[in-house]
Design an enzyme around this catalytic site. Sequence first.
Site, short mmCIF file in Angstrom:
data_model
loop_
_atom_site.label_atom_id
_atom_site.label_comp_id
_atom_site.label_asym_id
_atom_site.label_seq_id
_atom_site.Cartn_x
_atom_site.Cartn_y
_atom_site.Cartn_z
N GLU A 1 -4.52 -0.70 7.33
CA GLU A 1 -3.85 0.27 6.45
C GLU A 1 -4.65 1.55 6.34
OE1 GLU A 1 -3.50 2.69 3.09
OE2 GLU A 1 -5.13 1.23 3.20
N GLY B 1 -4.06 4.38 8.99
CA GLY B 1 -2.92 5.26 8.74
C GLY B 1 -3.18 6.21 7.60
N GLU B 2 -3.84 5.72 6.55
CA GLU B 2 -4.17 6.56 5.40
C GLU B 2 -5.10 7.70 5.82
OE1 GLU B 2 -6.46 6.06 1.08
OE2 GLU B 2 -5.70 4.29 2.14
N ARG B 3 -6.08 7.39 6.66
CA ARG B 3 -7.05 8.41 7.07
C ARG B 3 -6.41 9.45 7.98
NH1 ARG B 3 -11.82 3.85 7.91
NH2 ARG B 3 -12.42 3.80 5.70
#
Length: 394
Positions: free
Chosen positions: A253, A256-258
């Site tokens: 996860e 994708g956040e980064r």
Amino acid sequence: MATARVLKPDFASRRRHFIFTDEHEQLRESIRRFAISELRPHAEEWEETTFPDWVFTRMGELGFLGLDKPEEYGGQGGDYYTSLVLAEEMANSHSGGLAMGVAVQTDMTIPPILAFGTEEQKQQWAAPAIRGEKILCLGITEPDAGSDVAAIKTRAVRDGDEYVINGSKTFITNGHRAHGIVLVTKTDPEAGYDGFTLFLVPMDLPGVIREKKLEKLGMHASDTALLAFQDVRVPASAVLGQIGKGFYHIMWELQGERLIGAAASVAGAQQVFDRTLGYAKERIAFGRPIGSFQVTRHKFAEMATKIETARQLVYTTAWRFENGEYPVREITMAKLHAARIAVEVADECIQIHGGNGYMKEYGIERTWRDLRLNRIGAGTDEIMLDVIGRSYGL
């Protein structure tokens, strides 16, 4: 006799990057109009009150919360680049806190539910979240466990057909308004990285306590919570993904956040650059626009070069991600580089504005305060450097 052709640079041309199509540009224009007309007029107000829940409902109606999500759950079925477009154009709201609150929904909580959840969980949480009917938050950070995810102490203990959860989470964006939380817990303290499990926990359960609304340097438009979990009982069906594999699920996860955070950083830097460029062309000092002085001109040249290097790194890494690769090293580099560049650019823009840059009415200082979080959230600069260094076997 051949006619000599004179080639001149066209600095006004805006050729799009190869990853984007006409459809992406149409989407970009649509989101930009929405952000400018429906969100930006409230930016100052929401700094004081936090943005209201209708933003999620409205974006759900417009299809903006599920751009790259499967159509069977109410999404638009687009490619990953559509999520980049959303992250970039939300910068036009001039509210970093709002953009971050939306990103938690679209790029931090819905993706792991779709990737690891059961069909029932997808229908219960992902589908209404895409419609904007349910708001989600992500529970990783704890008072004593930030970048060191392995130090998480929140426990989930099996009790018959249920799990009992105890612990606390902090810095939780959307934590005061959320209907549900993707919660990282430790189910086996002796198993190391194989002892973590994710849960989907309704926020209205007995024992879920929204303890405190945290005050921050920036991102004032978003609500940030300190949460406590005291003997919270959830059924075994609340497990998200595999028992004991939560650490690996949340590491996925975070990629994708980064990457989406890197795109947002570049967009924020471009926004403050453009606003400052307009200011430099109009602000008169010593009888002429300050932009005409070499020292100022060189500042813009430096900033533009830094922004473009970050943008190209983000786009190339996104292309690899969209084409089936899992380029953790490059995602980490993109997040590190873009976050640093954004803060440098915002700081330089304050300097160019002089005293006006320090005043709230110009909004430049707020941009700096909002962008500063990107060097901390989703992994600090120091953690990013360590991930990159370790990727070379060091």
